[in-house]
Design a protein around this motif. Structure first.
Motif, PDB file in Angstrom:
ATOM      1  N   GLU A  12     -24.947  21.937  31.430  1.00 21.48           N
ATOM      2  CA  GLU A  12     -24.496  20.705  30.790  1.00 21.48           C
ATOM      3  C   GLU A  12     -25.207  19.487  31.395  1.00 21.48           C
ATOM      4  O   GLU A  12     -25.552  18.550  30.703  1.00 21.48           O
ATOM      5  N   GLN A  13     -25.429  19.511  32.702  1.00 22.19           N
ATOM      6  CA  GLN A  13     -26.104  18.410  33.378  1.00 22.19           C
ATOM      7  C   GLN A  13     -27.578  18.339  32.952  1.00 22.19           C
ATOM      8  O   GLN A  13     -28.110  17.261  32.701  1.00 22.19           O
ATOM      9  N   THR A  14     -28.207  19.499  32.844  1.00 25.41           N
ATOM     10  CA  THR A  14     -29.603  19.553  32.407  1.00 25.41           C
ATOM     11  C   THR A  14     -29.732  19.046  30.975  1.00 25.41           C
ATOM     12  O   THR A  14     -30.626  18.250  30.666  1.00 25.41           O
ATOM     13  N   GLU A  15     -28.852  19.482  30.103  1.00 26.86           N
ATOM     14  CA  GLU A  15     -28.883  19.022  28.710  1.00 26.86           C
ATOM     15  C   GLU A  15     -28.658  17.515  28.625  1.00 26.86           C
ATOM     16  O   GLU A  15     -29.324  16.823  27.846  1.00 26.86           O
ATOM     17  N   CYS A  16     -27.738  17.001  29.428  1.00 26.56           N
ATOM     18  CA  CYS A  16     -27.472  15.559  29.446  1.00 26.56           C
ATOM     19  C   CYS A  16     -28.720  14.807  29.876  1.00 26.56           C
ATOM     20  O   CYS A  16     -29.093  13.799  29.263  1.00 26.56           O
ATOM     21  N   LEU A  17     -29.387  15.303  30.905  1.00 30.97           N
ATOM     22  CA  LEU A  17     -30.582  14.637  31.391  1.00 30.97           C
ATOM     23  C   LEU A  17     -31.670  14.598  30.322  1.00 30.97           C
ATOM     24  O   LEU A  17     -32.295  13.565  30.092  1.00 30.97           O
ATOM     25  N   ILE A  18     -31.885  15.718  29.632  1.00 29.46           N
ATOM     26  CA  ILE A  18     -32.884  15.765  28.562  1.00 29.46           C
ATOM     27  C   ILE A  18     -32.517  14.788  27.440  1.00 29.46           C
ATOM     28  O   ILE A  18     -33.379  14.066  26.937  1.00 29.46           O
ATOM     29  N   ARG A  19     -31.249  14.742  27.061  1.00 27.04           N
ATOM     30  CA  ARG A  19     -30.822  13.800  26.021  1.00 27.04           C
ATOM     31  C   ARG A  19     -31.076  12.359  26.455  1.00 27.04           C
ATOM     32  O   ARG A  19     -31.549  11.530  25.678  1.00 27.04           O
ATOM     33  N   HIS A  20     -30.755  12.056  27.710  1.00 31.32           N
ATOM     34  CA  HIS A  20     -30.934  10.685  28.197  1.00 31.32           C
ATOM     35  C   HIS A  20     -32.417  10.327  28.313  1.00 31.32           C
ATOM     36  O   HIS A  20     -32.822   9.229  27.939  1.00 31.32           O
ATOM     37  N   GLU A  21     -33.212  11.238  28.831  1.00 30.20           N
ATOM     38  CA  GLU A  21     -34.622  10.947  29.077  1.00 30.20           C
ATOM     39  C   GLU A  21     -35.439  10.874  27.794  1.00 30.20           C
ATOM     40  O   GLU A  21     -36.285   9.999  27.651  1.00 30.20           O
ATOM     41  N   SER A  22     -35.243  11.824  26.878  1.00 25.71           N
ATOM     42  CA  SER A  22     -36.145  11.921  25.712  1.00 25.71           C
ATOM     43  C   SER A  22     -35.434  12.028  24.374  1.00 25.71           C
ATOM     44  O   SER A  22     -36.098  12.213  23.356  1.00 25.71           O
ATOM     45  N   GLY A  23     -34.113  11.962  24.394  1.00 24.26           N
ATOM     46  CA  GLY A  23     -33.385  12.170  23.151  1.00 24.26           C
ATOM     47  C   GLY A  23     -33.508  13.615  22.665  1.00 24.26           C
ATOM     48  O   GLY A  23     -33.293  13.901  21.502  1.00 24.26           O
ATOM     49  N   GLY A  24     -33.882  14.513  23.591  1.00 20.87           N
ATOM     50  CA  GLY A  24     -34.031  15.920  23.242  1.00 20.87           C
ATOM     51  C   GLY A  24     -35.333  16.227  22.520  1.00 20.87           C
ATOM     52  O   GLY A  24     -35.512  17.306  21.976  1.00 20.87           O
ATOM     53  N   GLN A  38     -39.463  14.010  30.434  1.00 22.16           N
ATOM     54  CA  GLN A  38     -40.127  12.736  30.693  1.00 22.16           C
ATOM     55  C   GLN A  38     -40.774  12.705  32.082  1.00 22.16           C
ATOM     56  O   GLN A  38     -40.516  11.833  32.911  1.00 22.16           O
ATOM     57  N   ILE A  39     -41.646  13.680  32.312  1.00 24.48           N
ATOM     58  CA  ILE A  39     -42.401  13.754  33.554  1.00 24.48           C
ATOM     59  C   ILE A  39     -43.496  12.693  33.508  1.00 24.48           C
ATOM     60  O   ILE A  39     -44.306  12.667  32.584  1.00 24.48           O
ATOM     61  N   ASN A  40     -43.539  11.827  34.503  1.00 25.26           N
ATOM     62  CA  ASN A  40     -44.520  10.752  34.510  1.00 25.26           C
ATOM     63  C   ASN A  40     -45.880  11.289  34.951  1.00 25.26           C
ATOM     64  O   ASN A  40     -46.031  11.803  36.058  1.00 25.26           O
ATOM     65  N   ARG A  41     -46.851  11.182  34.053  1.00 20.22           N
ATOM     66  CA  ARG A  41     -48.179  11.745  34.318  1.00 20.22           C
ATOM     67  C   ARG A  41     -48.833  11.109  35.549  1.00 20.22           C
ATOM     68  O   ARG A  41     -49.389  11.806  36.390  1.00 20.22           O
ATOM     69  N   ARG A  42     -48.778   9.805  35.671  1.00 20.05           N
ATOM     70  CA  ARG A  42     -49.431   9.125  36.795  1.00 20.05           C
ATOM     71  C   ARG A  42     -48.848   9.598  38.134  1.00 20.05           C
ATOM     72  O   ARG A  42     -49.574   9.795  39.102  1.00 20.05           O
ATOM     73  N   THR A  43     -47.549   9.811  38.175  1.00 19.20           N
ATOM     74  CA  THR A  43     -46.896  10.248  39.408  1.00 19.20           C
ATOM     75  C   THR A  43     -47.149  11.715  39.715  1.00 19.20           C
ATOM     76  O   THR A  43     -47.460  12.076  40.843  1.00 19.20           O
TER      77      THR A  43
END
Length: 85
Positions: A12-24, A38-43
């Motif tokens: 549930e936490q992983t799904e929430c994070l994906i929804r928050h970061e990218s809207g799924g 939403q892995i930051n390429r530069r980082t």
């Protein structure tokens, strides 16, 4: 993650994070954040130079490794602001 000695987060936490970061969605933002997690390429590209961050499966694998290294979701905004704690 279990093999690495890190307890995986609840689904549930992983799904929430994906929804928050990218809207799924598998998207790229103007700031260079890629995929569902939403892995930051530069980082992260220097750490994972061969990773195709636009591939959702690879994006998830990189996210798992970032999670393992950090000992949790702290690198993600959704976790830091308490939305997916």
């Amino acid at each position: 993650l279990d093999d690495a000695g890190v307890t995986p987060p609840p689904l549930e936490q992983t799904e929430c994070l994906i929804r928050h970061e990218s809207g799924g969605r598998n998207v790229v933002t103007p700031t260079g954040d890629h995929g569902p997690f939403q892995i930051n390429r530069r980082t992260w590209q220097p750490v994972f130079p061969d990773a195709d961050l636009d591939d959702p499966v690879t994006n998830g694998a990189v996210a798992a490794e970032v999670y393992r290294r950090a000992g949790g979701w702290s690198p993600w905004v959704g976790a830091r602001v308490g939305r997916c704690a």
